[in-house]
Design a protein around this motif. Structure first.
Motif, mmCIF file in Angstrom:
data_model
loop_
_atom_site.group_PDB
_atom_site.id
_atom_site.type_symbol
_atom_site.label_atom_id
_atom_site.label_comp_id
_atom_site.label_asym_id
_atom_site.label_seq_id
_atom_site.Cartn_x
_atom_site.Cartn_y
_atom_site.Cartn_z
ATOM 1 N N ARG A 10 0.750 -0.968 -0.086
ATOM 2 C CA ARG A 10 0.257 -0.022 -0.083
ATOM 3 C C ARG A 10 0.755 1.391 -0.021
ATOM 4 O O ARG A 10 1.888 1.323 0.605
ATOM 5 N N PHE A 11 0.456 2.442 -0.486
ATOM 6 C CA PHE A 11 0.997 3.466 -0.655
ATOM 7 C C PHE A 11 -0.157 4.658 -0.554
ATOM 8 O O PHE A 11 -0.875 4.846 -1.519
ATOM 9 N N ASN A 12 -0.388 5.309 0.508
ATOM 10 C CA ASN A 12 -1.633 6.195 0.524
ATOM 11 C C ASN A 12 -2.950 5.386 0.268
ATOM 12 O O ASN A 12 -3.207 4.436 1.104
ATOM 13 N N ARG A 13 -3.357 5.949 -0.691
ATOM 14 C CA ARG A 13 -4.749 5.160 -1.098
ATOM 15 C C ARG A 13 -4.501 3.997 -2.145
ATOM 16 O O ARG A 13 -5.452 3.408 -2.506
#
Length: 169
Positions: A10-13
């Motif tokens: 995951r990265f942010n959203r």
């Protein structure tokens, strides 16, 4: 083989994931070309594999009209018809409920289209029971994918999910 979806990062959203389907393991995000009538125009299935295509989207409504779900079934299902060994996803025909609303009759029993090409396909309230969907033999169905929100259409989706669980589809 059970369908499986696992988030890998995951990265942010945003997220990267693995979608395990009966014919192929897809990594997301991914590009899904549209093979509306069981073909990607201008490319062979070998060329699609060479460029890393993991999954193709078919359109249940258009496949039912041409080439026809009966022909696809006679030829061994959509994978064999297309000569495609990897994953397939077909939509529910929900977009046509919007784009062809002037040709659609939506009732509790399903959606009937007044067809311009051949006999009217019917999407029953339990979409998984529809011979069109069964004959195409795809592995993933997008249920009521783009339709106006209504109690009837929401019930269609719930009924289809319940039927698929009941039938172990």
């Amino acid at each position: 083989m059970a369908l499986r979806f696992e988030v890998l990062a995951r990265f942010n959203r945003a997220r990267a994931a693995r979608l395990t389907l009966p014919h192929f393991e897809c990594n997301t995000p991914l590009f899904m070309p549209v093979g509306t009538q069981g073909t990607i125009k201008g490319l062979t299935t070998n060329q699609l594999e060479d460029i890393g295509c993991q999954i193709i989207l078919g359109n249940t409504y258009h496949l039912a009209l041409r080439p026809s779900s009966e022909l696809i079934d006679e030829l061994g299902g959509l994978h064999r018809f297309m000569n495609w060994p990897r994953a397939l996803l077909t939509d529910s025909g929900g977009f046509q409920m919007v784009s062809l609303l002037h040709l659609a009759d939506i009732t509790e029993e399903g959606v009937t289209f007044q067809e311009r090409i051949s006999e009217p396909p019917i999407c029953p309230k339990n979409g998984a029971e529809d011979d069109t969907i069964v004959n195409i033999r795809n592995e993933t169905l997008g249920e009521v994918d783009d339709a106006p929100k209504s109690d009837t259409l929401i019930r269609y989706a719930h009924n289809s999910v319940a039927y698929e669980k009941e039938q172990n589809l």
